[in-house]
Design an enzyme around this catalytic site. Structure first.
Site, mmCIF file in Angstrom:
data_model
loop_
_atom_site.group_PDB
_atom_site.id
_atom_site.type_symbol
_atom_site.label_atom_id
_atom_site.label_comp_id
_atom_site.label_asym_id
_atom_site.label_seq_id
_atom_site.Cartn_x
_atom_site.Cartn_y
_atom_site.Cartn_z
ATOM 1 N N VAL A 1 0.879 -1.193 -0.033
ATOM 2 C CA VAL A 1 0.004 0.109 0.040
ATOM 3 C C VAL A 1 1.074 1.427 0.168
ATOM 4 C CG1 VAL A 1 -1.649 1.275 1.142
ATOM 5 C CG2 VAL A 1 -1.801 -1.013 1.216
ATOM 6 N N ARG B 1 10.779 -1.061 7.677
ATOM 7 C CA ARG B 1 11.809 -1.952 8.426
ATOM 8 C C ARG B 1 13.242 -2.149 8.187
ATOM 9 N NH1 ARG B 1 8.499 -7.272 9.186
ATOM 10 N NH2 ARG B 1 8.770 -6.829 7.013
ATOM 11 N N GLY C 1 -10.920 -1.923 1.038
ATOM 12 C CA GLY C 1 -9.926 -1.423 0.070
ATOM 13 C C GLY C 1 -10.525 0.215 -0.548
ATOM 14 N N ILE D 1 -13.295 0.854 -1.942
ATOM 15 C CA ILE D 1 -14.694 1.153 -1.797
ATOM 16 C C ILE D 1 -15.196 2.181 -0.841
ATOM 17 C CG2 ILE D 1 -17.122 0.156 -1.497
ATOM 18 C CD1 ILE D 1 -15.870 -2.547 -2.016
ATOM 19 N N ASP E 1 -10.038 -11.727 9.594
ATOM 20 C CA ASP E 1 -9.852 -10.424 8.680
ATOM 21 C C ASP E 1 -11.099 -9.874 8.615
ATOM 22 O OD1 ASP E 1 -8.198 -8.612 6.653
ATOM 23 O OD2 ASP E 1 -10.035 -9.337 5.662
ATOM 24 N N LYS F 1 -13.088 -6.311 10.067
ATOM 25 C CA LYS F 1 -13.885 -5.340 9.333
ATOM 26 C C LYS F 1 -15.324 -5.138 9.873
ATOM 27 C CE LYS F 1 -10.861 -6.142 5.416
ATOM 28 N NZ LYS F 1 -10.524 -7.111 4.287
HETATM 29 N N1 LIG Z 1 -2.527 -4.797 1.033
HETATM 30 C C1 LIG Z 1 -3.760 -4.679 0.955
HETATM 31 O O1 LIG Z 1 -4.407 -5.047 -0.029
HETATM 32 C C2 LIG Z 1 -4.276 -3.896 2.011
HETATM 33 C C3 LIG Z 1 -5.716 -3.652 1.768
HETATM 34 C C4 LIG Z 1 -6.475 -2.834 2.983
HETATM 35 C C5 LIG Z 1 -5.727 -2.722 3.891
HETATM 36 N N2 LIG Z 1 -4.429 -3.062 4.168
HETATM 37 C C6 LIG Z 1 -3.575 -2.710 5.218
HETATM 38 O O2 LIG Z 1 -2.645 -1.599 5.179
HETATM 39 C C7 LIG Z 1 -1.590 -2.246 5.740
HETATM 40 C C8 LIG Z 1 -0.231 -2.262 5.349
HETATM 41 O O3 LIG Z 1 -0.293 -3.329 4.358
HETATM 42 P P1 LIG Z 1 0.435 -3.709 3.121
HETATM 43 O O4 LIG Z 1 -0.054 -4.942 2.475
HETATM 44 O O5 LIG Z 1 0.940 -2.823 2.451
HETATM 45 O O6 LIG Z 1 1.875 -4.530 3.988
HETATM 46 P P2 LIG Z 1 3.204 -4.889 3.492
HETATM 47 O O7 LIG Z 1 3.294 -4.880 2.228
HETATM 48 O O8 LIG Z 1 3.823 -5.925 4.446
HETATM 49 O O9 LIG Z 1 4.190 -3.466 4.031
HETATM 50 C C9 LIG Z 1 4.341 -3.108 5.463
HETATM 51 C C10 LIG Z 1 5.409 -2.018 5.477
HETATM 52 O O10 LIG Z 1 5.451 -1.642 6.894
HETATM 53 C C11 LIG Z 1 7.147 -1.661 7.193
HETATM 54 N N3 LIG Z 1 7.280 -2.204 8.512
HETATM 55 C C12 LIG Z 1 6.973 -3.263 9.142
HETATM 56 N N4 LIG Z 1 7.194 -3.274 10.286
HETATM 57 C C13 LIG Z 1 7.973 -2.107 10.447
HETATM 58 C C14 LIG Z 1 8.398 -1.356 11.857
HETATM 59 N N5 LIG Z 1 8.324 -1.807 12.819
HETATM 60 N N6 LIG Z 1 8.726 -0.158 11.627
HETATM 61 C C15 LIG Z 1 8.532 0.647 10.515
HETATM 62 N N7 LIG Z 1 8.226 -0.021 9.331
HETATM 63 C C16 LIG Z 1 7.869 -1.288 9.199
HETATM 64 C C17 LIG Z 1 7.463 -2.584 6.028
HETATM 65 O O11 LIG Z 1 8.765 -2.214 5.806
HETATM 66 P P3 LIG Z 1 9.856 -3.051 4.763
HETATM 67 O O12 LIG Z 1 9.249 -2.630 3.457
HETATM 68 O O13 LIG Z 1 11.193 -2.235 5.151
HETATM 69 O O14 LIG Z 1 9.646 -4.424 4.891
HETATM 70 C C18 LIG Z 1 6.664 -2.406 4.899
HETATM 71 O O15 LIG Z 1 7.112 -1.203 4.269
HETATM 72 C C19 LIG Z 1 -2.028 -3.235 6.927
HETATM 73 O O16 LIG Z 1 -2.677 -2.465 8.014
HETATM 74 C C20 LIG Z 1 -3.050 -3.855 6.024
HETATM 75 O O17 LIG Z 1 -3.943 -4.429 6.864
HETATM 76 C C21 LIG Z 1 -3.777 -3.442 3.098
#
Ligand SMILES: NC(=O)c1ccc[n+]([C@@H]2O[C@H](COP(=O)([O-])OP(=O)(O)OC[C@H]3O[C@@H](n4cnc5c(N)ncnc54)[C@H](OP(=O)(O)O)[C@@H]3O)[C@@H](O)[C@H]2O)c1
Length: 445
Positions: A15, A46, A136, A138, A203, A207
């Site tokens: 995201v 991270r 997402g 919507i 999940d 929601k």
């Molecule tokens: N993916 C979807 O379709 C979607 C849809 C709706 C909501 N969400 C929500 O959006 C959020 C992010 O999802 P995502 O899919 O983008 O996750 P993701 O791809 O796993 O990305 C997580 C990010 O957080 C960083 N991170 C993890 N631990 C950290 C820490 N301790 N300190 C600083 N940064 C840290 C990671 O760093 P690195 O890049 O260095 O690993 C990465 O950049 C979640 O709450 C998820 O539930 C996601």
């Protein structure tokens, strides 16, 4: 134009990276819409040295010190796209207490402990927006939180998890079993390596809690949500649903109404259920999401679109960024919650729905009367009974499975506890060889 608004982005994954890309590509339009340009003050990640695929941003902005970034005086808006409970809660409480606007996509945190965030926002008068946390792309929370404030929402029924919807849609289309459909979802990238949060309904339950809180002006947490996943749904269940003109969907349902004492209360639950193919939610296929809202004055409303993925979720995040940025410039805030109603949450046993029960029984005189007697004793009224053909019960002949007949019973609406007691008593009968499936039926078959 006024001074730039400075953003602290927490997370740059699926995201976050799309948010960075869109902030760059749409910088001029966003500035015009807000009335001030947006600037990235820093991006917390991270792994600082990770290859970010040529993101249009100065590498110097990356930091591993998220809390330090949140605390900086030159940050106006904190955008959290990391996920999980801690340390995200600490970062966001810190930001809100300091009066910074917060945008988050973190459904797990909002469902587990949204109250702490809402309290911190209310105390300092900061904005807390979280459109991306449910379904997402919507636009759903804003309509519940703002557009429908003059109405009384009576029920929200949603397909809010794309992974399980992909799996159930595949089972419906091909007759595959759960394991086979899950494998396909994993291969195509719709299911994560550990699919537990999706297939066990965690999940969707998070929601459901967020939706119920907004719809009913009541704090609802994930622990208040009754939850069943889809791992027990079989190809035979899907075939039975088809025979009834239904399909099976993992539904999140939040409804309000009188409890057994007549007091107004709410029920929030997630489970796989049969819905008629004519229901608007039945045609929601693949990994799409949709939410069906029923309100006293507005009637029925349907929201549909992509519930996950980098760009769709980034669209919702940026919509919130624009909203909180405008509020900052205008010196106003939008309350993040309304919990004045504080309605009690009904136990699952009092949730009223219809059921489809498939029984393998001995083919003897009097069996039907005995089975019907059990339903009557628990005041569960039977709507239809039919003897299923072998193919509609899953393609294996009763003889091959050592049973004599298959009875398929659909009930009228009954409390969940009454149905559970009925099933328990049926299980004890020697004429019942096995209970092949028990599925709830929603949406007025
Ligand atoms: N993916 C979807 O379709 C979607 C849809 C709706 C909501 N969400 C929500 O959006 C959020 C992010 O999802 P995502 O899919 O983008 O996750 P993701 O791809 O796993 O990305 C997580 C990010 O957080 C960083 N991170 C993890 N631990 C950290 C820490 N301790 N300190 C600083 N940064 C840290 C990671 O760093 P690195 O890049 O260095 O690993 C990465 O950049 C979640 O709450 C998820 O539930 C996601």
């Amino acid at each position: 134009m006024t001074r730039p608004l400075r953003l602290a982005l927490l997370g740059c994954g699926t995201v976050g990276a799309e948010v960075v890309r869109l902030l760059h590509e749409q910088a001029a339009d966003l500035a015009a819409r807000i009335g001030a340009p947006l600037e990235i003050a820093g991006i917390a990640v991270r792994r600082q040295g990770r290859d970010r695929g040529g993101l249009p941003v100065d590498p110097e902005v990356f930091t591993t010190d998220a809390l330090g970034l949140v605390k900086r005086d030159d940050v106006d808006v904190v955008v959290e796209m990391v996920g999980g409970i801690e340390p995200a809660r600490t970062w966001l409480v810190e930001a809100l207490r300091a009066g910074k606007s917060v945008v988050t996509a973190n459904k797990a945190l909002l469902a587990e402990d949204g109250g702490t965030l809402h309290d911190a926002a209310a105390e300092s008068g900061a904005d807390l927006y979280y459109e991306a946390s449910v379904a997402g792309a919507i636009p759903l929370l804003r309509p519940l939180r703002e557009s429908l404030q003059g109405d009384t929402i009576t029920r929200v029924t949603g397909i809010v998890n794309g992974t399980t919807n992909f799996i159930l849609s595949a089972m419906d289309a091909t007759g595959a079993g759960f394991a086979e459909a899950l494998d396909e979802a994993t291969e195509l990238g719709y299911a994560e390596a550990d699919p537990t949060a999706d297939v066990e309904g965690f999940d969707a339950a998070a929601k459901a809690a967020i939706l119920a809180s907004l719809a009913f002006h009541t704090r609802v947490s994930a622990a208040d949500v009754y939850r069943e996943g889809i791992t027990e749904v079989t190809a035979a269940d899907v075939a039975s649903a088809k025979a009834m003109g239904c399909t099976i969907k993992l539904l999140c349902i939040a409804s309000r109404g009188p409890d057994s004492t007549g007091a107004e209360s709410i029920s929030v639950r997630v489970y796989p259920a049969m819905i008629p193919r004519s229901h608007p939610l039945a045609s929601v296929g693949d990994a799409f999401n949709a939410v069906f809202v029923e309100a006293a004055a507005a009637g029925q409303l349907m929201f549909y679109g992509r519930g996950a993925g980098g760009s769709p979720t980034a669209s919702a995040v940026l919509g919130d960024v624009v909203a909180v940025s405008r509020n900052r410039l205008a010196g106003v805030r939008t309350p993040s919650e309304s919990s004045y109603a504080a309605l009690p949450i009904r136990p699952m046993g009092e949730a009223v729905t219809r059921y489809h029960i498939s029984l393998d029984v001995a083919d003897r005189a009097g069996v039907l009367a005995t089975v019907a007697g059990v339903f009557a004793r628990h005041e569960v009224s039977i709507a239809t009974v039919r003897q299923a053909s072998a193919s509609s019960a899953g393609g294996t002949s009763p003889a091959a499975r050592g049973v004599d007949a298959i009875l398929v019973i659909v009930t009228h609406a009954a409390p969940d506890a009454a149905l559970a007691a009925t099933v328990e008593e049926l299980r004890q009968l020697d004429i019942v060889r096995s209970i092949a499936s028990v599925l709830r039926v929603e949406g007025g078959v």
